[in-house]
Design a protein around this motif. Sequence first.
Motif, PDB file in Angstrom:
ATOM      1  N   GLN A  16       0.547  -1.632   0.014  1.00 45.48           N
ATOM      2  CA  GLN A  16       0.553   0.166  -0.343  1.00 45.48           C
ATOM      3  C   GLN A  16       1.067   1.175  -0.197  1.00 45.48           C
ATOM      4  O   GLN A  16       0.395   2.117  -0.610  1.00 45.48           O
ATOM      5  CB  GLN A  16      -1.101   0.211   0.785  1.00 45.48           C
ATOM      6  CG  GLN A  16      -2.157  -0.832   1.369  1.00 45.48           C
ATOM      7  CD  GLN A  16      -3.428  -1.321   2.282  1.00 45.48           C
ATOM      8  OE1 GLN A  16      -2.656  -0.107   3.533  1.00 45.48           O
ATOM      9  NE2 GLN A  16      -3.740  -1.531   2.202  1.00 45.48           N
ATOM     10  N   ASN A  19       2.498   1.819  -3.727  1.00 43.85           N
ATOM     11  CA  ASN A  19       1.839   2.212  -4.593  1.00 43.85           C
ATOM     12  C   ASN A  19       0.783   3.047  -4.360  1.00 43.85           C
ATOM     13  O   ASN A  19       0.320   4.609  -5.391  1.00 43.85           O
ATOM     14  CB  ASN A  19       0.513   1.084  -4.720  1.00 43.85           C
ATOM     15  CG  ASN A  19       0.991   0.042  -5.496  1.00 43.85           C
ATOM     16  OD1 ASN A  19       1.490   0.360  -6.761  1.00 43.85           O
ATOM     17  ND2 ASN A  19       0.654  -1.107  -5.022  1.00 43.85           N
ATOM     18  N   PHE A  20       0.662   3.548  -2.622  1.00 42.44           N
ATOM     19  CA  PHE A  20      -0.225   4.986  -2.763  1.00 42.44           C
ATOM     20  C   PHE A  20       0.243   5.816  -2.221  1.00 42.44           C
ATOM     21  O   PHE A  20      -0.441   6.806  -2.235  1.00 42.44           O
ATOM     22  CB  PHE A  20      -1.436   4.039  -2.396  1.00 42.44           C
ATOM     23  CG  PHE A  20      -2.647   3.167  -3.106  1.00 42.44           C
ATOM     24  CD1 PHE A  20      -2.297   3.062  -4.140  1.00 42.44           C
ATOM     25  CD2 PHE A  20      -2.729   2.240  -2.412  1.00 42.44           C
ATOM     26  CE1 PHE A  20      -3.282   2.033  -4.570  1.00 42.44           C
ATOM     27  CE2 PHE A  20      -3.292   0.463  -2.799  1.00 42.44           C
ATOM     28  CZ  PHE A  20      -3.594   0.870  -4.447  1.00 42.44           C
ATOM     29  N   LEU A  24      -3.578   2.034   3.892  1.00 48.68           N
ATOM     30  CA  LEU A  24      -5.691   2.544   3.424  1.00 48.68           C
ATOM     31  C   LEU A  24      -6.322   1.692   4.726  1.00 48.68           C
ATOM     32  O   LEU A  24      -5.975   1.100   5.092  1.00 48.68           O
ATOM     33  CB  LEU A  24      -5.416   2.365   2.011  1.00 48.68           C
ATOM     34  CG  LEU A  24      -5.372   2.066   0.892  1.00 48.68           C
ATOM     35  CD1 LEU A  24      -6.004   1.144  -0.293  1.00 48.68           C
ATOM     36  CD2 LEU A  24      -5.353   3.244   0.644  1.00 48.68           C
ATOM     37  N   LEU A  75     -10.040   3.674  -0.600  1.00 45.61           N
ATOM     38  CA  LEU A  75      -9.351   4.663  -1.479  1.00 45.61           C
ATOM     39  C   LEU A  75      -9.991   6.123  -2.845  1.00 45.61           C
ATOM     40  O   LEU A  75     -10.714   5.652  -2.657  1.00 45.61           O
ATOM     41  CB  LEU A  75      -8.578   3.840  -2.316  1.00 45.61           C
ATOM     42  CG  LEU A  75      -9.094   2.771  -3.566  1.00 45.61           C
ATOM     43  CD1 LEU A  75      -7.745   2.404  -4.259  1.00 45.61           C
ATOM     44  CD2 LEU A  75     -10.126   1.702  -2.995  1.00 45.61           C
ATOM     45  N   ASP A  78      -8.298   8.040  -8.058  1.00 45.98           N
ATOM     46  CA  ASP A  78      -6.212   7.965  -8.213  1.00 45.98           C
ATOM     47  C   ASP A  78      -5.697   6.794  -7.470  1.00 45.98           C
ATOM     48  O   ASP A  78      -4.761   6.496  -8.724  1.00 45.98           O
ATOM     49  CB  ASP A  78      -6.231   9.445  -7.307  1.00 45.98           C
ATOM     50  CG  ASP A  78      -4.540   9.470  -8.544  1.00 45.98           C
ATOM     51  OD1 ASP A  78      -4.159   9.055  -9.588  1.00 45.98           O
ATOM     52  OD2 ASP A  78      -3.457   9.581  -7.388  1.00 45.98           O
ATOM     53  N   GLU A  79      -6.773   6.301  -6.270  1.00 44.80           N
ATOM     54  CA  GLU A  79      -6.233   5.682  -6.058  1.00 44.80           C
ATOM     55  C   GLU A  79      -6.353   3.471  -7.196  1.00 44.80           C
ATOM     56  O   GLU A  79      -5.230   2.495  -6.457  1.00 44.80           O
ATOM     57  CB  GLU A  79      -5.284   5.562  -4.744  1.00 44.80           C
ATOM     58  CG  GLU A  79      -5.123   5.789  -3.835  1.00 44.80           C
ATOM     59  CD  GLU A  79      -5.383   6.818  -2.232  1.00 44.80           C
ATOM     60  OE1 GLU A  79      -4.685   6.571  -1.460  1.00 44.80           O
ATOM     61  OE2 GLU A  79      -6.447   6.458  -1.912  1.00 44.80           O
ATOM     62  N   ARG A  82      -4.207   3.582 -10.359  1.00 45.66           N
ATOM     63  CA  ARG A  82      -2.732   2.941  -9.232  1.00 45.66           C
ATOM     64  C   ARG A  82      -3.445   1.693  -8.638  1.00 45.66           C
ATOM     65  O   ARG A  82      -2.222   0.664  -9.219  1.00 45.66           O
ATOM     66  CB  ARG A  82      -2.433   3.490  -8.428  1.00 45.66           C
ATOM     67  CG  ARG A  82      -1.927   5.171  -8.768  1.00 45.66           C
ATOM     68  CD  ARG A  82      -1.032   5.512  -7.304  1.00 45.66           C
ATOM     69  NE  ARG A  82      -1.360   6.727  -7.400  1.00 45.66           N
ATOM     70  CZ  ARG A  82      -1.777   7.639  -5.879  1.00 45.66           C
ATOM     71  NH1 ARG A  82      -0.634   7.086  -5.420  1.00 45.66           N
ATOM     72  NH2 ARG A  82      -2.597   8.581  -5.828  1.00 45.66           N
ATOM     73  N   ALA A  83      -3.925   0.909  -8.625  1.00 40.90           N
ATOM     74  CA  ALA A  83      -4.122  -0.591  -8.112  1.00 40.90           C
ATOM     75  C   ALA A  83      -4.856  -1.701  -9.643  1.00 40.90           C
ATOM     76  O   ALA A  83      -4.310  -2.300  -9.905  1.00 40.90           O
ATOM     77  CB  ALA A  83      -5.144  -0.392  -7.194  1.00 40.90           C
TER      78      ALA A  83
END
Length: 110
Positions: A16, A19-20, A24, A75, A78-79, A82-83
């Motif tokens: 997480q 990536n973010f 989260l 999330l 945008d997240e 990204r996932a």
Amino acid sequence: MPLLFSYGTLRDPAVQEANFGRTLPGRDDSIVGYRLDVLEIADAEVVALSGQSHHPILVATGSPADTVDGSVLELTDDELRRADDYEVDDYHRVQVPLVSGGTAWVYVAR
């Protein structure tokens, strides 16, 4: 704010963060009509990020006897994109009902 049901590497705080840029918020939940299988990951970047060459993957069965436990993650849009970028092409994102009620996105086998 989108919800994502995660049963694998996206529950890992290190994945997480990578990536973010944050951990989260989430809660335990389950989905019905799927079973877990294992997928060998060929994408070296994903393997490096997760530390695993084999990831779980959901396969739809439609059977009420098949349940998968996981986490519902909160999330941003945008997240969620990204996932999508993190998941390899063997997965695609669909909406599923949660045992607790409501729906969430989840990545399942193509």
